[in-house]
Scaffold this motif. Structure first.
Motif, PDB file in Angstrom:
ATOM      1  N   ASP A  16       0.162  -8.412   8.655  1.00 28.27           N
ATOM      2  CA  ASP A  16      -0.805  -9.472   8.357  1.00 28.27           C
ATOM      3  C   ASP A  16      -0.218 -10.864   8.588  1.00 28.27           C
ATOM      4  O   ASP A  16      -0.953 -11.855   8.652  1.00 28.27           O
ATOM      5  CB  ASP A  16      -1.273  -9.374   6.895  1.00 28.27           C
ATOM      6  N   PHE A  17       1.112 -10.916   8.709  1.00 27.03           N
ATOM      7  CA  PHE A  17       1.790 -12.219   8.814  1.00 27.03           C
ATOM      8  C   PHE A  17       2.666 -12.300  10.062  1.00 27.03           C
ATOM      9  O   PHE A  17       3.671 -13.001  10.087  1.00 27.03           O
ATOM     10  CB  PHE A  17       2.621 -12.475   7.560  1.00 27.03           C
ATOM     11  N   GLY A  18       2.279 -11.545  11.097  1.00 33.07           N
ATOM     12  CA  GLY A  18       2.940 -11.690  12.384  1.00 33.07           C
ATOM     13  C   GLY A  18       4.080 -10.733  12.653  1.00 33.07           C
ATOM     14  O   GLY A  18       4.679 -10.787  13.737  1.00 33.07           O
ATOM     15  N   ASP A  19       4.423  -9.850  11.707  1.00 32.94           N
ATOM     16  CA  ASP A  19       5.480  -8.885  11.955  1.00 32.94           C
ATOM     17  C   ASP A  19       4.969  -7.833  12.948  1.00 32.94           C
ATOM     18  O   ASP A  19       3.759  -7.592  13.051  1.00 32.94           O
ATOM     19  CB  ASP A  19       5.895  -8.216  10.642  1.00 32.94           C
ATOM     20  N   ASP A  20       5.884  -7.191  13.687  1.00 35.52           N
ATOM     21  CA  ASP A  20       5.453  -6.246  14.714  1.00 35.52           C
ATOM     22  C   ASP A  20       5.024  -4.898  14.127  1.00 35.52           C
ATOM     23  O   ASP A  20       4.344  -4.114  14.790  1.00 35.52           O
ATOM     24  CB  ASP A  20       6.554  -6.040  15.759  1.00 35.52           C
ATOM     25  N   LYS A  21       5.403  -4.619  12.877  1.00 36.46           N
ATOM     26  CA  LYS A  21       4.978  -3.381  12.225  1.00 36.46           C
ATOM     27  C   LYS A  21       5.119  -3.551  10.712  1.00 36.46           C
ATOM     28  O   LYS A  21       5.854  -4.426  10.235  1.00 36.46           O
ATOM     29  CB  LYS A  21       5.821  -2.196  12.697  1.00 36.46           C
ATOM     30  N   ASP A  22       4.370  -2.740   9.960  1.00 33.45           N
ATOM     31  CA  ASP A  22       4.499  -2.760   8.505  1.00 33.45           C
ATOM     32  C   ASP A  22       5.842  -2.169   8.105  1.00 33.45           C
ATOM     33  O   ASP A  22       6.428  -1.349   8.830  1.00 33.45           O
ATOM     34  CB  ASP A  22       3.356  -1.961   7.867  1.00 33.45           C
ATOM     35  N   ARG A  23       6.329  -2.570   6.936  1.00 37.64           N
ATOM     36  CA  ARG A  23       7.684  -2.190   6.517  1.00 37.64           C
ATOM     37  C   ARG A  23       7.654  -1.314   5.275  1.00 37.64           C
ATOM     38  O   ARG A  23       6.935  -1.597   4.313  1.00 37.64           O
ATOM     39  CB  ARG A  23       8.506  -3.450   6.224  1.00 37.64           C
ATOM     40  N   VAL A  24       8.479  -0.268   5.312  1.00 35.62           N
ATOM     41  CA  VAL A  24       8.664   0.576   4.124  1.00 35.62           C
ATOM     42  C   VAL A  24       9.572  -0.158   3.150  1.00 35.62           C
ATOM     43  O   VAL A  24      10.633  -0.660   3.532  1.00 35.62           O
ATOM     44  CB  VAL A  24       9.291   1.931   4.493  1.00 35.62           C
ATOM     45  N   ILE A  25       9.131  -0.255   1.895  1.00 38.13           N
ATOM     46  CA  ILE A  25       9.959  -0.922   0.893  1.00 38.13           C
ATOM     47  C   ILE A  25      10.563   0.086  -0.086  1.00 38.13           C
ATOM     48  O   ILE A  25      11.603  -0.155  -0.667  1.00 38.13           O
ATOM     49  CB  ILE A  25       9.132  -2.003   0.147  1.00 38.13           C
ATOM     50  N   ARG A  26       9.876   1.251  -0.231  1.00 34.59           N
ATOM     51  CA  ARG A  26      10.455   2.339  -1.029  1.00 34.59           C
ATOM     52  C   ARG A  26      10.110   3.663  -0.365  1.00 34.59           C
ATOM     53  O   ARG A  26       8.946   3.945  -0.084  1.00 34.59           O
ATOM     54  CB  ARG A  26       9.932   2.316  -2.460  1.00 34.59           C
ATOM     55  N   ARG A  27      11.140   4.437  -0.066  1.00 35.09           N
ATOM     56  CA  ARG A  27      10.956   5.698   0.649  1.00 35.09           C
ATOM     57  C   ARG A  27      10.293   6.743  -0.251  1.00 35.09           C
ATOM     58  O   ARG A  27      10.216   6.582  -1.473  1.00 35.09           O
ATOM     59  CB  ARG A  27      12.296   6.222   1.152  1.00 35.09           C
ATOM     60  N   SER A  28       9.879   7.828   0.389  1.00 38.09           N
ATOM     61  CA  SER A  28       9.201   8.895  -0.351  1.00 38.09           C
ATOM     62  C   SER A  28      10.117   9.560  -1.373  1.00 38.09           C
ATOM     63  O   SER A  28       9.650  10.137  -2.350  1.00 38.09           O
ATOM     64  CB  SER A  28       8.665   9.955   0.629  1.00 38.09           C
ATOM     65  N   ASN A  29      11.453   9.449  -1.184  1.00 42.80           N
ATOM     66  CA  ASN A  29      12.398  10.022  -2.151  1.00 42.80           C
ATOM     67  C   ASN A  29      12.697   9.072  -3.306  1.00 42.80           C
ATOM     68  O   ASN A  29      13.548   9.362  -4.155  1.00 42.80           O
ATOM     69  CB  ASN A  29      13.695  10.435  -1.458  1.00 42.80           C
TER      70      ASN A  29
ATOM     71  N   PHE B 192       0.851  -1.195   0.000  1.00 43.55           N
ATOM     72  CA  PHE B 192       0.000   0.000   0.000  1.00 43.55           C
ATOM     73  C   PHE B 192       0.885   1.241   0.000  1.00 43.55           C
ATOM     74  O   PHE B 192       2.069   1.201   0.368  1.00 43.55           O
ATOM     75  CB  PHE B 192      -0.945   0.000   1.203  1.00 43.55           C
ATOM     76  N   ASP B 193       0.315   2.354  -0.443  1.00 41.79           N
ATOM     77  CA  ASP B 193       1.028   3.630  -0.519  1.00 41.79           C
ATOM     78  C   ASP B 193       0.551   4.538   0.594  1.00 41.79           C
ATOM     79  O   ASP B 193      -0.653   4.645   0.865  1.00 41.79           O
ATOM     80  CB  ASP B 193       0.787   4.298  -1.883  1.00 41.79           C
ATOM     81  N   ASP B 194       1.504   5.188   1.230  1.00 42.22           N
ATOM     82  CA  ASP B 194       1.168   6.107   2.313  1.00 42.22           C
ATOM     83  C   ASP B 194       2.271   7.140   2.444  1.00 42.22           C
ATOM     84  O   ASP B 194       3.466   6.779   2.520  1.00 42.22           O
ATOM     85  CB  ASP B 194       0.985   5.331   3.625  1.00 42.22           C
ATOM     86  N   ARG B 195       1.883   8.409   2.452  1.00 45.04           N
ATOM     87  CA  ARG B 195       2.833   9.525   2.596  1.00 45.04           C
ATOM     88  C   ARG B 195       3.961   9.435   1.558  1.00 45.04           C
ATOM     89  O   ARG B 195       5.143   9.583   1.874  1.00 45.04           O
ATOM     90  CB  ARG B 195       3.421   9.545   4.015  1.00 45.04           C
ATOM     91  N   ASP B 196       3.566   9.169   0.335  1.00 45.81           N
ATOM     92  CA  ASP B 196       4.477   9.102  -0.816  1.00 45.81           C
ATOM     93  C   ASP B 196       5.468   7.940  -0.738  1.00 45.81           C
ATOM     94  O   ASP B 196       6.368   7.837  -1.577  1.00 45.81           O
ATOM     95  CB  ASP B 196       5.264  10.418  -0.985  1.00 45.81           C
ATOM     96  N   ALA B 197       5.322   7.099   0.258  1.00 47.32           N
ATOM     97  CA  ALA B 197       6.193   5.926   0.371  1.00 47.32           C
ATOM     98  C   ALA B 197       5.385   4.672   0.041  1.00 47.32           C
ATOM     99  O   ALA B 197       4.150   4.672   0.066  1.00 47.32           O
ATOM    100  CB  ALA B 197       6.776   5.822   1.776  1.00 47.32           C
ATOM    101  N   VAL B 198       6.118   3.603  -0.257  1.00 47.19           N
ATOM    102  CA  VAL B 198       5.488   2.318  -0.554  1.00 47.19           C
ATOM    103  C   VAL B 198       5.760   1.378   0.615  1.00 47.19           C
ATOM    104  O   VAL B 198       6.910   1.234   1.058  1.00 47.19           O
ATOM    105  CB  VAL B 198       6.038   1.720  -1.868  1.00 47.19           C
ATOM    106  N   TRP B 199       4.697   0.736   1.110  1.00 50.23           N
ATOM    107  CA  TRP B 199       4.792  -0.107   2.291  1.00 50.23           C
ATOM    108  C   TRP B 199       4.354  -1.532   1.971  1.00 50.23           C
ATOM    109  O   TRP B 199       3.576  -1.770   1.047  1.00 50.23           O
ATOM    110  CB  TRP B 199       3.866   0.419   3.400  1.00 50.23           C
ATOM    111  N   VAL B 200       4.837  -2.479   2.792  1.00 47.20           N
ATOM    112  CA  VAL B 200       4.363  -3.854   2.739  1.00 47.20           C
ATOM    113  C   VAL B 200       3.653  -4.137   4.062  1.00 47.20           C
ATOM    114  O   VAL B 200       4.204  -3.883   5.140  1.00 47.20           O
ATOM    115  CB  VAL B 200       5.511  -4.859   2.530  1.00 47.20           C
ATOM    116  N   ARG B 201       2.434  -4.663   3.975  1.00 47.12           N
ATOM    117  CA  ARG B 201       1.644  -4.917   5.177  1.00 47.12           C
ATOM    118  C   ARG B 201       2.073  -6.258   5.789  1.00 47.12           C
ATOM    119  O   ARG B 201       1.357  -7.262   5.760  1.00 47.12           O
ATOM    120  CB  ARG B 201       0.151  -4.905   4.838  1.00 47.12           C
ATOM    121  N   THR B 202       3.232  -6.252   6.384  1.00 46.01           N
ATOM    122  CA  THR B 202       3.781  -7.492   6.974  1.00 46.01           C
ATOM    123  C   THR B 202       3.116  -7.842   8.299  1.00 46.01           C
ATOM    124  O   THR B 202       3.251  -8.971   8.789  1.00 46.01           O
ATOM    125  CB  THR B 202       5.297  -7.360   7.184  1.00 46.01           C
TER     126      THR B 202
END
Length: 557
Positions: free
Chosen positions: A299-312, A287-297
């Motif tokens: 959903d699979f037991g991770d403690d937080k979602d992870r940024v995969i591509r920064r806003s820059n 999903f996209d949020d604040r111009d960055a690209v995130w992975v909703r990890t």
């Protein structure tokens, strides 16, 4: 004999189960009633808890069922006696012929003894060491090198198709800092003024080598200078890392460059990192949020979602992890083993969540976390200044002593090596003790040949002394230990087996003669003992090889 005995036990248990409760035996297998070696030889050669495991389902007491099993098992060829102990343990003692025949089996099997098919059909990638190519390998890398290579050797011995892989961390800020440091050294300057860089005489050496390789370096513009210094120094340092590992008897099948994940294909295809983002998005977990690209990890037991591509627009390390994981799968590796340091605990959940997000099986990822290792009295590297180098350790303690000591302890236990002990040529030194036992078997064989003792006769029933029974018992255990050590990724179990085997051999050597005394004639018993001597040497050699340790035929003075 183990397979024969296990099959006989299963047949008897299956028949008894059918007699008492038809249908209950259909799911029984050999693995349900594994034979184990009793801790005390007074309890026989093998023990089984079959009665304890099955009695409740059959509505009978464990002791009563054990007596029935023992009565029927006693008639099996090769068994001398069967006894019931405690609440329902079944202790089996083999006759001398069956027990002693193992010596010939081992000699005839040779290097293959201990190998098995327990991992056959598995395609496994074992990634370990994976150091930044910005400096020499240190003591931590040394432990992971010994463990990772021994795990790979065990898996191969058990039939797996294994690839040893080194992930070269040659992308990111550290490479820029490395290049700046080497360029500064080439110019005769100090470490970059901002304090971010690498220091040590090895950087000065790299600066000199870069100038020798490219005499016109300093005539280039500043950007070209940095690029040339970084790439040349990178090549030199990576070659040193490869040489260090080769000298430590650790081969790698694949050297995978992290920077390759960020490069576009020659056919114009986007980079593997870009492809990884697209593949994650296609699975619906991006999903996209604040111009960055995130992975909703999460959903699979991770403690937080992870940024995969920064806003820059820059990709994160997580993006490289995703691309690398997918690439391993694309190359056909169904199972992936990672050996990581003690500070990587948080990485485990992230990596497994990533596997789930791309549609993989998180159980196909296995992470082995190792603890720190130290050496009493070790000096920091003169070249690097702030680490203990692998090469210094190897030259100081020796490859064999270092490797054996590093794999002799579980990976998850902190370890402090005693250099005084490891440099001793006495039985206090574990690797010397085992290697000396192996060398002694060869010395016995040489002296036997000179005395006319050959292996042209074999009477296993003559191997009846208590030291021979104990030695044969330990030899019999070797294949099982190899299979179990491979399954649980614990090479220290093989080392402990060799420790015990060496002790039993030295005791046997002190009590039984292969060469007759004085002018006494060579008899069948001497020839038979030579088989046992050579079998022990073979197993010691096979075990040391699995640990990447040499098996000398003579010990140097």
């Amino acid at each position: 004999m183990t397979q024969t005995l296990s099959a006989a036990l299963l047949a008897i248990v299956t028949l008894l189960a059918e007699e008492r409760r038809p249908g209950v035996s259909q799911d029984l297998a050999v693995a349900d009633f594994a034979l184990v070696r009793p801790k005390s030889r007074d309890h026989g050669d093998w023990a089984s808890n079959a009665a304890l495991k099955l009695a409740k389902n059959l509505g009978v007491s464990p002791h009563e069922l054990a007596v029935e099993i023992a009565d029927r098992l006693a008639g099996t060829q090769g068994i001398a006696s069967v006894e019931v102990a405690g609440p329902g343990f079944i202790n089996v003692r083999l006759d001398a012929v069956s027990a002693g025949s193992l010596a010939k089996t081992i000699v005839e099997a040779g290097d293959a003894f201990g190998s098995n098919d327990s991992q056959r059909g598995r395609t496994i990638n074992v990634e370990f060491v994976s150091a930044n190519p910005t400096g020499p390998l240190h003591i931590g890398h040394t432990r992971w090198a010994a463990l990772g290579d021994s795990i790979a050797r065990l898996l191969i011995a058990c039939g797996a198709t294994v690839t040893r892989e080194f992930y070269i961390n040659d992308a990111g800020v550290q490479m820029e800092q490395f290049g700046r440091s080497v360029l500064a050294a080439a110019k005769g300057e100090t470490t970059p003024e901002d304090g971010y860089g690498y220091a040590g005489t090895y950087i000065d050496d790299l600066g000199r080598r870069v100038l020798e390789a490219k005499p016109g370096l300093l005539d280039l513009d500043s950007a070209e200078q940095l690029t040339a210094a970084r790439e040349l120094a990178y090549g030199f340092q990576l070659s040193e890392i490869q040489a260090s590992l080769a000298h430590f008897n650790v081969p790698f099948d694949v050297w995978f460059s992290e920077s390759a994940l960020h490069m576009k294909g020659s056919d114009g295809r986007q980079s593997l990192v870009h492809e990884a983002v697209d593949r994650l998005r296609a699975k619906g977990h991006v999903f996209d949020d604040r111009d960055a690209v995130w992975v909703r990890t999460t959903d699979f037991g991770d403690d937080k979602d992870r940024v995969i591509r920064r806003s820059n627009g820059e990709h994160t390390y997580f993006a490289a992890d995703a691309a690398y994981y997918l690439n391993k799968g694309d190359r056909g590796f169904a199972h992936k083993i990672y050996l990581l340091g003690a500070d990587h605990h948080g990485y485990v959940h992230r990596l497994k969540a990533l596997a789930s997000a791309v549609g993989g099986d998180p159980d196909d990822i296995e992470v082995i976390i190792g603890q720190l290792v130290s050496v009493n009295g070790a000096k920091l590297s003169k070249r690097a200044g702030n680490i203990i180098e692998m090469d210094d350790l190897r030259q100081w303690l020796g490859t064999d002593a270092l490797r054996y000591s590093l794999v002799r302890h579980p990976a998850d236990s902190p370890l402090t090596l005693d250099p005084e002990l490891l440099r001793k040529r006495t039985n206090d030194n574990p690797v010397f003790y085992v290697q000396y036992a192996h060398a002694r078997t060869h010395n016995v064989a040489r002296n036997a040949a000179a005395s006319g003792v050959t292996r042209d006769e074999f009477a296993p029933e003559l191997l009846e002394h208590e030291t021979e029974s104990a030695l044969l018992g330990a030899l019999q255990e070797f294949p099982r230990i190899v299979a179990f050590a491979a399954e649980v990724r614990e090479p220290h179990r093989v080392a402990h087996c060799l420790d015990e085997l060496a002790g039993l051999y030295h005791r046997w050597y002190a009590n039984r003669r292969v060469i007759p005394l004085g002018d006494a004639p060579v008899e069948t018993v001497h020839r038979t003992r030579l088989w046992l001597n050579d079998a022990t040497g073979q197993v010691l050699r096979n075990g040391l090889t699995l640990l990447g340790v040499g098996a000398p035929e003579r010990m140097q003075s």
